[in-house]
Design a protein around this motif. Structure first.
Motif, PDB file in Angstrom:
ATOM      1  N   CYS A  34       0.822  -1.221   0.000  1.00 32.39           N
ATOM      2  CA  CYS A  34       0.000   0.000   0.000  1.00 32.39           C
ATOM      3  C   CYS A  34       0.852   1.265   0.000  1.00 32.39           C
ATOM      4  O   CYS A  34       0.321   2.356  -0.152  1.00 32.39           O
ATOM      5  CB  CYS A  34      -0.942  -0.005   1.202  1.00 32.39           C
ATOM      6  N   HIS A  49      -0.738   2.709   8.629  1.00 29.51           N
ATOM      7  CA  HIS A  49       0.257   1.782   9.175  1.00 29.51           C
ATOM      8  C   HIS A  49       0.896   2.361  10.438  1.00 29.51           C
ATOM      9  O   HIS A  49       1.778   1.761  11.015  1.00 29.51           O
ATOM     10  CB  HIS A  49       1.351   1.519   8.147  1.00 29.51           C
ATOM     11  N   HIS A 127      -1.605  -7.353   6.645  1.00 26.23           N
ATOM     12  CA  HIS A 127      -2.749  -6.957   5.815  1.00 26.23           C
ATOM     13  C   HIS A 127      -3.828  -8.046   5.800  1.00 26.23           C
ATOM     14  O   HIS A 127      -5.017  -7.744   5.853  1.00 26.23           O
ATOM     15  CB  HIS A 127      -2.299  -6.633   4.385  1.00 26.23           C
TER      16      HIS A 127
HETATM   17 ZN   LIG Z   1       0.337  -1.780   3.725  1.00 24.51          ZN
END
Ligand SMILES: [Zn+2]
Ligand SMILES: [Zn+2]
Length: 393
Positions: A34, A49, A127
């Protein structure tokens, strides 16, 4: 004696921490899937995050520093926060089919995830868990017959009592800390819970109104993604039920544990977590197939009666047969009476006294009353309906 042991423990961790810090320097800290891109994250229902506000105080940075022996990654989703020091895991031939659909779904959100995955690296494991966590949150809301819209940010004067916050009745999100080794789990539990615990431990931080679980994914069984997932769901089921309409008192043991077993079973029918005095531990000693075991107990007249389950006051007091019976009973209620079971859970967890305060002082009486009100059951006629259901399976 206790203090001395802890000093040695802390010293060892210090040495390990130095080695880990050296390793960390060489590693890129940006998620390869990401890139911490806020737009991509938002589209996937994720917040960030980090830094995230996980743990007792100081959030992810303080937490990572206090457990610096490991390399920590964090991820916050709509209803949960995750911290993980999990290592990467090779995807074996037998894992491919199990993971394929999940990785396909995740790839829809994060196209950078390659088509062929040989290893689940720490970012991908995180994730995956965050994605599964939200999926399970939706499953649990479905079971309760509620949605986010049912939970105002604070208790309302009008309308039904739904607790004190947006997260099933708690003010803040649910949190999961997964440790790659038992050492940081023990350090964490000894620092914040006052006792170094061996197995997974659930916790409610006073004043913070959030439910938390610390999981040592250190043993060969729950280190493995296939088993860590159901074990985590078992623990989340406990957290979600406790939080529902605010955690003001412990829910009935049979109901709390039976529901956690049923939810875990929906993820993996052969992996079981048992709760004991100290925490929840993976169990590979009991029967593997609990559905067969229910039928066997039924044939032998060994199912625990509901009247006995009602009187069990601690997880440690549940026998193996009690665990299996509680699981079967909850499965029966979910499958045959989903609406009434949701009403039963709501009535138990949201019970108020005459002044409007949460009241768990007579949970046995309350359960009998609700059985009567919702089904016209007594403990004995409930047993009869449950047994008849087993006979039709
Ligand atoms: Zn990520
Ligand atoms: Zn449990």
């Amino acid at each position: 004696m206790h203090r001395h042991a802890k000093t040695i423990f802390t010293l060892t961790l210090g040495l390990l921490a130095a080695a880990a810090a050296e390793q960390r320097g060489a590693k890129a800290k940006v998620c390869p899937y990401c890139q911490n891109d806020p737009e991509l994250l938002a589209r996937a229902g994720l917040v960030s995050h980090g830094p995230v506000d996980i743990g007792p105080a100081g959030g992810s940075e303080a937490l990572a520093n206090s457990l610096a022996v490991s390399d920590w990654l964090f991820l916050e989703s709509e209803h949960l926060r995750w911290g993980s020091s999990l290592a990467s895991e090779a995807v074996k031939a037998r894992d491919k089919k199990r993971l394929a659909a999940e990785l396909d779904a995740l790839r829809e959100l994060f196209p950078e995830i390659p088509k062929r995955i040989k290893r689940l690296d720490p970012y991908l494991r995180l994730h995956l868990m965050a994605w599964r966590g939200e999926k399970f949150y939706a499953r649990f809301q479905d079971l309760l017959g509620v949605s986010d819209a049912d939970f105002p940010a604070a208790r309302q004067n009008d309308g039904p009592y739904m607790g004190n916050g947006r997260f099933l009745g708690e003010k803040d999100k649910f949190e999961v800390l997964i440790h790659v080794n038992r050492a940081t789990h023990k350090l964490f539990t000894s620092d914040h819970m006052g006792v170094a615990v061996t197995d997974s431990l659930r916790w409610h931080f006073p004043g913070l109104h959030k439910m938390f679980v610390s999981i040592p994914a250190a043993d060969p069984d729950i280190r493995y993604d296939k088993n860590l997932y159901p074990h985590t769901v078992h623990n989340l089921s406990h957290l979600f039920l406790c939080a529902y309409k605010h955690f003001s008192f412990d829910p009935p043991i049979w109901l709390d544990e039976g529901l956690a077993h049923a939810m875990e079973h929906e993820i993996d029918s052969e992996f079981h977590t048992l709760d004991g005095e100290e925490g929840s531990l993976p169990d590979n000693k009991g029967p593997a197939d609990w559905d067969k075991e229910i039928a066997r107990l039924r044939r032998r007249g060994k199912l625990t009666s509901f009247a006995k389950l009602l009187h069990i006051q601690a997880f440690g007091a549940l026998t193996q047969d009690d665990h299996v019976t509680a699981y079967g009973l909850v499965r029966f209620l979910i499958d045959k009476h989903p609406k009434k079971f949701a009403a039963f859970l709501g009535a138990i967890k949201g019970n108020l006294d005459a002044e409007g305060y949460p009241d768990g002082s007579d949970l046995r009486g309350l359960q009998r009353e609700q059985l009567k009100y919702l089904w016209d059951w007594t403990p004995t006629t409930l047993d009869r309906a449950f047994h008849a259901w087993i006979d039709t399976r």
